[in-house]
Motif scaffolding. Structure first.
Motif, PDB file in Angstrom:
ATOM      1  N   LYS A   1       0.837  -1.204   0.000  1.00 20.95           N
ATOM      2  CA  LYS A   1       0.000   0.000   0.000  1.00 20.95           C
ATOM      3  C   LYS A   1       0.874   1.257   0.000  1.00 20.95           C
ATOM      4  O   LYS A   1       0.505   2.272  -0.560  1.00 20.95           O
ATOM      5  CB  LYS A   1      -0.967  -0.002   1.185  1.00 20.95           C
ATOM      6  CG  LYS A   1      -0.306  -0.031   2.551  1.00 20.95           C
ATOM      7  CD  LYS A   1      -1.338  -0.236   3.649  1.00 20.95           C
ATOM      8  CE  LYS A   1      -0.659  -0.339   5.017  1.00 20.95           C
ATOM      9  NZ  LYS A   1      -1.577  -0.782   6.071  1.00 20.95           N
ATOM     10  N   TRP A   2       2.070   1.133   0.607  1.00 23.01           N
ATOM     11  CA  TRP A   2       2.961   2.294   0.646  1.00 23.01           C
ATOM     12  C   TRP A   2       3.578   2.554  -0.713  1.00 23.01           C
ATOM     13  O   TRP A   2       3.738   3.696  -1.122  1.00 23.01           O
ATOM     14  CB  TRP A   2       4.039   2.112   1.717  1.00 23.01           C
ATOM     15  CG  TRP A   2       3.462   1.970   3.087  1.00 23.01           C
ATOM     16  CD1 TRP A   2       3.573   0.899   3.926  1.00 23.01           C
ATOM     17  CD2 TRP A   2       2.653   2.913   3.789  1.00 23.01           C
ATOM     18  NE1 TRP A   2       2.890   1.107   5.092  1.00 23.01           N
ATOM     19  CE2 TRP A   2       2.312   2.346   5.043  1.00 23.01           C
ATOM     20  CE3 TRP A   2       2.168   4.175   3.478  1.00 23.01           C
ATOM     21  CZ2 TRP A   2       1.523   2.990   5.986  1.00 23.01           C
ATOM     22  CZ3 TRP A   2       1.385   4.819   4.420  1.00 23.01           C
ATOM     23  CH2 TRP A   2       1.069   4.240   5.654  1.00 23.01           C
TER      24      TRP A   2
ATOM     25  N   PHE B   1       1.112   4.175  -2.768  1.00 26.19           N
ATOM     26  CA  PHE B   1       0.956   5.556  -2.343  1.00 26.19           C
ATOM     27  C   PHE B   1       2.087   6.428  -2.907  1.00 26.19           C
ATOM     28  O   PHE B   1       1.864   7.521  -3.430  1.00 26.19           O
ATOM     29  CB  PHE B   1       0.945   5.629  -0.817  1.00 26.19           C
ATOM     30  CG  PHE B   1       0.992   7.016  -0.302  1.00 26.19           C
ATOM     31  CD1 PHE B   1      -0.131   7.822  -0.370  1.00 26.19           C
ATOM     32  CD2 PHE B   1       2.166   7.538   0.213  1.00 26.19           C
ATOM     33  CE1 PHE B   1      -0.088   9.119   0.083  1.00 26.19           C
ATOM     34  CE2 PHE B   1       2.206   8.835   0.664  1.00 26.19           C
ATOM     35  CZ  PHE B   1       1.086   9.628   0.595  1.00 26.19           C
TER      36      PHE B   1
ATOM     37  N   PHE C   1      -0.072  15.233   7.221  1.00 25.57           N
ATOM     38  CA  PHE C   1       0.113  13.795   7.453  1.00 25.57           C
ATOM     39  C   PHE C   1       0.388  13.510   8.911  1.00 25.57           C
ATOM     40  O   PHE C   1      -0.158  12.576   9.493  1.00 25.57           O
ATOM     41  CB  PHE C   1       1.287  13.274   6.605  1.00 25.57           C
ATOM     42  CG  PHE C   1       0.865  12.817   5.249  1.00 25.57           C
ATOM     43  CD1 PHE C   1       0.407  13.730   4.313  1.00 25.57           C
ATOM     44  CD2 PHE C   1       0.908  11.476   4.911  1.00 25.57           C
ATOM     45  CE1 PHE C   1       0.003  13.312   3.062  1.00 25.57           C
ATOM     46  CE2 PHE C   1       0.504  11.051   3.658  1.00 25.57           C
ATOM     47  CZ  PHE C   1       0.054  11.968   2.728  1.00 25.57           C
TER      48      PHE C   1
ATOM     49  N   LEU D   1      -2.587  13.827  10.985  1.00 28.62           N
ATOM     50  CA  LEU D   1      -3.465  12.667  10.825  1.00 28.62           C
ATOM     51  C   LEU D   1      -2.954  11.456  11.589  1.00 28.62           C
ATOM     52  O   LEU D   1      -3.606  10.429  11.622  1.00 28.62           O
ATOM     53  CB  LEU D   1      -3.605  12.297   9.345  1.00 28.62           C
ATOM     54  CG  LEU D   1      -4.347  13.303   8.463  1.00 28.62           C
ATOM     55  CD1 LEU D   1      -4.390  12.805   7.027  1.00 28.62           C
ATOM     56  CD2 LEU D   1      -5.758  13.539   8.985  1.00 28.62           C
ATOM     57  N   GLY D   2      -1.788  11.573  12.154  1.00 28.88           N
ATOM     58  CA  GLY D   2      -1.305  10.481  12.984  1.00 28.88           C
ATOM     59  C   GLY D   2      -0.099   9.730  12.428  1.00 28.88           C
ATOM     60  O   GLY D   2       0.310   8.722  12.984  1.00 28.88           O
ATOM     61  N   PHE D   3       0.473  10.217  11.310  1.00 27.51           N
ATOM     62  CA  PHE D   3       1.694   9.589  10.799  1.00 27.51           C
ATOM     63  C   PHE D   3       2.855  10.017  11.692  1.00 27.51           C
ATOM     64  O   PHE D   3       3.005  11.201  11.984  1.00 27.51           O
ATOM     65  CB  PHE D   3       1.975  10.036   9.363  1.00 27.51           C
ATOM     66  CG  PHE D   3       1.080   9.399   8.335  1.00 27.51           C
ATOM     67  CD1 PHE D   3      -0.284   9.655   8.328  1.00 27.51           C
ATOM     68  CD2 PHE D   3       1.598   8.541   7.381  1.00 27.51           C
ATOM     69  CE1 PHE D   3      -1.112   9.078   7.387  1.00 27.51           C
ATOM     70  CE2 PHE D   3       0.774   7.954   6.429  1.00 27.51           C
ATOM     71  CZ  PHE D   3      -0.587   8.227   6.431  1.00 27.51           C
TER      72      PHE D   3
ATOM     73  N   LEU E   1      -6.402   7.648   3.632  1.00 28.00           N
ATOM     74  CA  LEU E   1      -5.073   7.954   4.152  1.00 28.00           C
ATOM     75  C   LEU E   1      -4.841   7.578   5.625  1.00 28.00           C
ATOM     76  O   LEU E   1      -3.897   6.840   5.931  1.00 28.00           O
ATOM     77  CB  LEU E   1      -4.806   9.443   3.917  1.00 28.00           C
ATOM     78  CG  LEU E   1      -3.378   9.898   3.717  1.00 28.00           C
ATOM     79  CD1 LEU E   1      -2.675   9.075   2.671  1.00 28.00           C
ATOM     80  CD2 LEU E   1      -3.374  11.367   3.302  1.00 28.00           C
ATOM     81  N   PRO E   2      -5.690   8.045   6.561  1.00 29.86           N
ATOM     82  CA  PRO E   2      -5.419   7.698   7.966  1.00 29.86           C
ATOM     83  C   PRO E   2      -5.542   6.198   8.231  1.00 29.86           C
ATOM     84  O   PRO E   2      -4.904   5.679   9.153  1.00 29.86           O
ATOM     85  CB  PRO E   2      -6.503   8.457   8.747  1.00 29.86           C
ATOM     86  CG  PRO E   2      -7.170   9.364   7.795  1.00 29.86           C
ATOM     87  CD  PRO E   2      -6.860   8.921   6.414  1.00 29.86           C
ATOM     88  N   LEU E   3      -6.329   5.511   7.395  1.00 30.40           N
ATOM     89  CA  LEU E   3      -6.517   4.073   7.613  1.00 30.40           C
ATOM     90  C   LEU E   3      -5.283   3.273   7.209  1.00 30.40           C
ATOM     91  O   LEU E   3      -5.117   2.123   7.616  1.00 30.40           O
ATOM     92  CB  LEU E   3      -7.720   3.569   6.807  1.00 30.40           C
ATOM     93  CG  LEU E   3      -9.100   4.032   7.291  1.00 30.40           C
ATOM     94  CD1 LEU E   3     -10.178   3.447   6.412  1.00 30.40           C
ATOM     95  CD2 LEU E   3      -9.317   3.612   8.746  1.00 30.40           C
ATOM     96  N   LEU E   4      -4.418   3.890   6.361  1.00 35.28           N
ATOM     97  CA  LEU E   4      -3.219   3.165   5.926  1.00 35.28           C
ATOM     98  C   LEU E   4      -2.353   2.806   7.137  1.00 35.28           C
ATOM     99  O   LEU E   4      -1.592   1.851   7.101  1.00 35.28           O
ATOM    100  CB  LEU E   4      -2.402   4.020   4.954  1.00 35.28           C
ATOM    101  CG  LEU E   4      -3.041   4.253   3.584  1.00 35.28           C
ATOM    102  CD1 LEU E   4      -2.148   5.144   2.736  1.00 35.28           C
ATOM    103  CD2 LEU E   4      -3.288   2.931   2.868  1.00 35.28           C
TER     104      LEU E   4
END
Lengths: 408, 387, 239
Positions: free
Chosen positions: B2-3, B6, B292, B295-297, C118-121
């Motif tokens: 998934k990365w 992305f 990002f 959003l929690g990254f 995005l946040p679910l990744l």
């Protein structure tokens, strides 16, 4: 030639327009300089990359030129070299004594108080130890005293010339660094005897700087040769050359071949071909990469200054002025890199190196010579990169719609 | 996965920039791969595994001097020696002096024994061999050479001598195949033809190629041969075939230093360019990076993504560059080969590919690490303000 | 956890005790917040209001855990934020907080679906599970039909609704929004505000927004007024 001009015409026209644009409607250059300085890191890294490419370009150019100088400056227009047919090189050639005798009195030769001007010579190669421990083939040329005078580029630096019958040699200064044991006063062994080094000479970068000189008869004796390799002949003028070559070629008694000395050395420049082909290829590919890099930087510059461009347009500058301004910025960026690169190339200046001619199996020394002309060529080259790399971004900058730009 | 997906999407942000940096990487890697391939090709010349059983005996004074034929008997008597073949470089050309290829006058009887590996793949029949040995003006040519000039078995090849004043007309008896291209660009004809045509070559030959029974015998043999002929009229210089070949490579001069130097400079230039581009690209994304992180990254995750993007980009550039090198090698092989015979074996080796890929990825890593670190070190609130 | 000894209000999701925050410009200290005590109950809808420079955005950033206080403690969603390191804080944000920004801050190269995803990744969810959640979130904001559009193909209102979907896709307890209607015209603003109201009433999300806009503030149930870094007054909105 005409086609080349046709291709270059729009290019030159654009260049002229750019210069005119700079003078006619000035968005001041200082604006570009400050913008470049604003993005210091990007500007410096791009300029540095271009500097390296231009540095390589100049070094490769000097290499190719060093090789050409070595050979082309060796020959004189009014001299001819007589060889065995198809031999192509002195080393392959052999001429018996009786034929040399016929040639020495050839009516077309130039004359002075001592008689006809010519030199019968012999060329052999000998393996010599190099300074780095490996061996390389070195050309030994046996010649008559006249032969020295016939090569005006040769100059004695130390000691004296060799004397016949005494097994004496003179060596070129350039070889002393690359080969061991060639200092004045020492002796070298070849053909089963010791030869004393009595002099050191230089020859203006020509290929003679890769040869050791001695007396022709001494060399022939030592190497057990009973034929000469070639005869170098001076003619009254360069115009007599075709006449002489035809006369020799058609002489049934001789069965020999004459070539102009200059043409002969030109043929020898082929020794540098692998390096030249490779150098050109590398330069070409690197240039493409550098143009891409410059383009990238300029596109980024345009993107980050959309608002500024909008403001300039709003004030009343026209599209073409924006185009010229950004084009100049790219040229300045690349030109700065190019100037730096040309200066960096100076580090290679004077480095002695050598290669071997595969036709003669003998060593050719030459030096990297970074001349002001080469450095200028490097800078010019970088300006062309600026022109190529800057055009599309500048074009895009000039096409940004006013409304878009003002939105910011 | 998934990365990666992305990151690939992320690279579309500025297609032009992605393409330009890709182009820069591609051409940069192309140059480095080309130069390194040339270097490895030159290295392989002196490391030919087929040559380990052979030594070359030549005149001490240099290649243009010749040895007496009488030495052959001495060499054959040595217990370590299997067989001996005299080889004389003829240096002739076909039709035009520009048509350069290797041609030798060689001992037809022993040639195939001494160079067993080189002729092994050719499938020469007994009959063809006999035909060549029988025909004093016959010659054998490699397949590559024959193809180049359109020669067939039975054709007549006039060879113009340059070193020697004879121009023999030869009849092709065998066209052989060889594992290495450089071994296929060769013509051999009978020693006798040269000896009969050129009086000074009567009873003389330039080099002896000696096949030993075992590579272990070589140092001893070399030492004994050279000692035996020391202080004679024609002193010898014996060495392994690989070392003999190396002396030809050395003739190019210190070209390898030059090649290495240019490679290094190109690599540094690439790092510079990549660094400035990546720094620009990352700076433009300061806000996005902060989003990002909001959003929690985590900082490492964001850095990882940015670096991964750099790696994918430079890696793709590296792969493209290597692909181009491989294509260019095919074009370059005959061109370079006609100037320097060993370049006929020019190819891009696995080691070179790995090295270049590693270099490209290192450029990706080095160029993104600092800007990415700087971007995540910035407080999130600050990044969100830069709009 | 409540070191000050003051008992938290029953069900409070945000508890601020003596929160202070200063910025430094070179060597000059610029105080923004001075000793703020505040509790926000679970399920509340609070609007932070005040003039520019009153510290409302700073307060929101502190609550959302993208900034750290210079003094005092804050407990949000059951966590003492000062005790979390940066990475733990990032994980906490991902799990408990949904962000809505004035400029939407969608990623331009990702379409609506991918932006919401995005946040679910960061979660360990499978592709299919992520898809379900994203579709559900987009359904809530009524943009299922715009799923494959890129931000530049959407109107401002639609973009902000995508941003709302991204904020709620991880099902956080707390939604924070900084001027969510600041860039929208009144019709789109109203749409987004109604959406947020629904999220508060139907899904029980606690919402804290910063706004200048009286209309936006009116949708909240409480308005907290700040003045020069201090709490001025809290007003309950009557509807």
């Amino acid at each position: 030639m005409a086609i080349l001009l046709l291709v270059l015409a729009p290019f030159l026209a654009y260049l002229l327009w750019l210069v005119w644009a700079l003078l006619a409607y000035p968005i001041p250059i200082s604006y570009n300089l400050r913008s470049l300085w604003q993005r210091k890191v990007t500007t410096l890294t791009t300029a540095a990359a271009i500097a390296m490419v231009v540095g390589i370009f100049v070094v490769v150019l000097s290499l190719a030129q060093g090789l050409s100088v070595a050979f082309v400056s060796s020959g004189r227009e009014d001299q001819a070299l007589v060889l065995r047919p198809n031999a192509r090189f002195e080393l392959n050639s052999a001429i018996e004594r009786d034929r040399i005798r016929i040639l020495q009195v050839h009516p077309l030769l130039a004359r002075d108080a001592q008689g006809p001007i010519c030199s019968a010579e012999v060329v052999v190669v000998k393996l010599f130890p190099m300074a780095d421990g490996s061996d390389s083939n070195v050309t030994i040329r046996g010649l008559e005293a006249r032969g020295l005078a016939m090569r005006p580029q040769i100059r004695l630096l130390e000691g004296r010339w060799f004397r016949p019958g005494l097994s004496e040699v003179v060596v070129p200064r350039k070889m002393q660094g690359r080969f061991s044991g060639l200092e004045l006063g020492r002796s070298i062994r070849m053909g089963g005897r010791a030869w004393e080094i009595v002099g050191v000479f230089e020859a203006g970068g020509s290929s003679f700087e890769s040869e050791i000189f001695s007396d022709v008869n001494d060399v022939m004796q030592a190497f057990k040769r009973n034929s000469y390799s070639s005869l170098l002949a001076r003619l009254d003028s360069a115009e007599r050359l075709p006449e002489f070559t035809r006369a020799v070629d058609e002489d049934k008694r001789l069965k020999l071949e004459a070539v102009g000395e200059r043409a002969y050395f030109k043929e020898l420049t082929k020794a540098g071909d692998p390096i030249r082909v490779l150098g050109n290829l590398i330069t070409f590919i690197l240039t493409t990469a550098a143009v891409f890099a410059a383009m990238n930087t300029m596109f980024a510059a345009v993107a980050s200054r959309t608002k500024e461009i909008g403001t300039l347009r709003a004030i009343g500058f026209r599209q073409r002025e924006i185009l010229a301004s950004f084009q100049w910025e790219a040229i300045i960026l690349c030109g700065a890199g190019g100037s730096l690169g040309s200066v960096l190339a100076l580090f290679a200046n004077g480095i002695q190196t050598g290669t071997t001619s595969f036709d003669t199996f003998s060593d050719v020394s030459f030096a990297f010579t970074i001349t002001p002309e080469l450095m200028l060529q490097g800078v010019a080259f970088s300006l062309v990169m600026g022109l190529l790399g800057g055009f599309l971004p500048a074009w895009r900058a000039s096409r940004i719609p006013l409304t878009e730009a003002m939105k910011g | 996965m998934k990365w990666i997906a992305f990151v690939l999407k992320s690279m579309r942000r500025s297609k032009l920039r992605t393409l330009l940096i890709l182009g820069t990487m591609t051409f940069g890697v192309l140059v480095v791969a080309l130069l390194l391939s040339l270097l490895t090709t030159l290295d392989s010349v002196a490391n030919n595994p087929n040559s380990t059983n052979r030594i070359v005996v030549r005149h001490k004074s240099g290649l243009t001097q010749v040895l007496p034929r009488s030495y052959e008997a001495y060499l054959k008597q040595q217990p370590e020696v299997e067989t001996v073949c005299g080889l004389q470089w003829f240096g002739g050309f076909y039709q035009d002096p520009g048509n350069f290829f290797a041609n030798f006058a060689s001992d037809e009887e022993t040639l195939f024994q001494v160079f067993r590996e080189e002729f092994g793949a050719s499938g020469i029949t007994e009959e063809q061999l006999k035909e060549y040995i029988r025909d004093g003006s016959g010659c054998i040519v490699g397949k590559a050479l024959a193809d180049k000039f359109g020669w067939k078995v039975g054709d007549t090849v006039p060879l113009t001598g340059t070193i020697f004043p004879i121009s023999p007309r030869l009849t092709i008896r065998v066209i052989f195949r060889s594992p290495k291209p450089s071994d296929e660009n060769v013509l051999h004809f009978h020693t006798k033809l040269l000896e009969e045509g050129v009086p000074r070559m009567k009873g003389r030959v330039g080099t002896y190629f000696v096949r030993t029974k075992s590579p272990d015998d070589i140092p001893r043999l070399i030492e004994r041969v050279d000692r035996n002929f020391a202080n004679s009229a024609s002193e010898t210089l014996s060495e392994t075939e690989n070392s003999f070949n190396l002396s030809f490579v050395k003739m190019l001069g210190n070209i390898s230093v030059l090649l290495q130097g240019i490679s290094l400079v190109v690599l540094v230039a690439l790092i510079f360019v990549a660094f400035s581009t990546m720094a620009m690209a990352i700076r433009e994304r300061t806000t996005e990076i902060s989003v990002f992180r909001a959003l929690g990254f985590t900082a490492q995750r964001v850095m990882g993504l940015v670096i991964l993007e750099g790696l994918v980009l430079t890696g793709a550039g590296g792969a493209l560059g290597l692909g181009l090198t491989w294509l260019l090698a095919a074009v370059l092989r005959p061109v370079m080969g006609s100037i320097f015979p060993f370049f006929q074996d020019f190819n891009v080796q696995t080691g070179t590919m790995l090295l270049c890929m590693g270099g490209a990825l290192a450029v990706g890593l080095l160029s993104t690490f600092m800007p990415a670190y700087e971007a995540v070190r910035k407080p999130i609130t600050e990044g969100l303000k830069t709009l | 956890m409540n070191g000050e000894g003051i008992l938290p209000q029953e069900g409070a999701i945000i508890i601020l005790r003596d929160i202070a925050k200063s910025y430094w410009r070179e060597t000059l200290e610029i105080p923004v917040l001075h000793g703020i005590d505040l509790e926000i109950p679970r399920g509340g809808y609070y609007a932070l209001m005040g003039p520019s420079g009153s510290g409302k955005t700073t307060l929101l950033n502190l609550i959302a855990g993208i900034d750290r206080p210079t003094g005092g403690t804050l407990q949000v969603c059951g966590f003492e934020l000062n005790d979390l390191d940066d990475d733990e804080l990032a994980g906490w944000r991902n799990q408990f907080v949904g962000f809505i920004f004035q400029n939407y801050n969608l990623v331009p190269v990702l379409n609506a679906f991918e932006n919401v995803e995005l946040p679910l990744l960061l979660s360990g969810l499978s592709r299919r599970e992520r898809r379900e959640k994203v579709e559900h979130a987009l359904e809530l904001v009524n943009l299922t039909d715009r799923m494959l559009n890129y931000p530049r193909q959407l109107s401002g209102g639609q973009e902000q609704r995508v941003a709302v979907a991204r904020a709620i896709v991880t099902d956080p307890e707390l939604l924070v929004a900084d001027e969510p209607t600041g860039a929208l015209d009144s019709k789109n603003a109203e749409e987004v505000l109604q959406l947020m109201e629904r999220l508060n009433q139907d899904l029980g999300k606690t919402i804290v927004i910063v706004t200048h806009d009286p209309k936006a503030a009116h949708h909240a149930r409480h308005q907290i007024h700040l003045e020069k870094g201090l709490l001025d007054k809290t007003i309950e909105v009557n509807r």
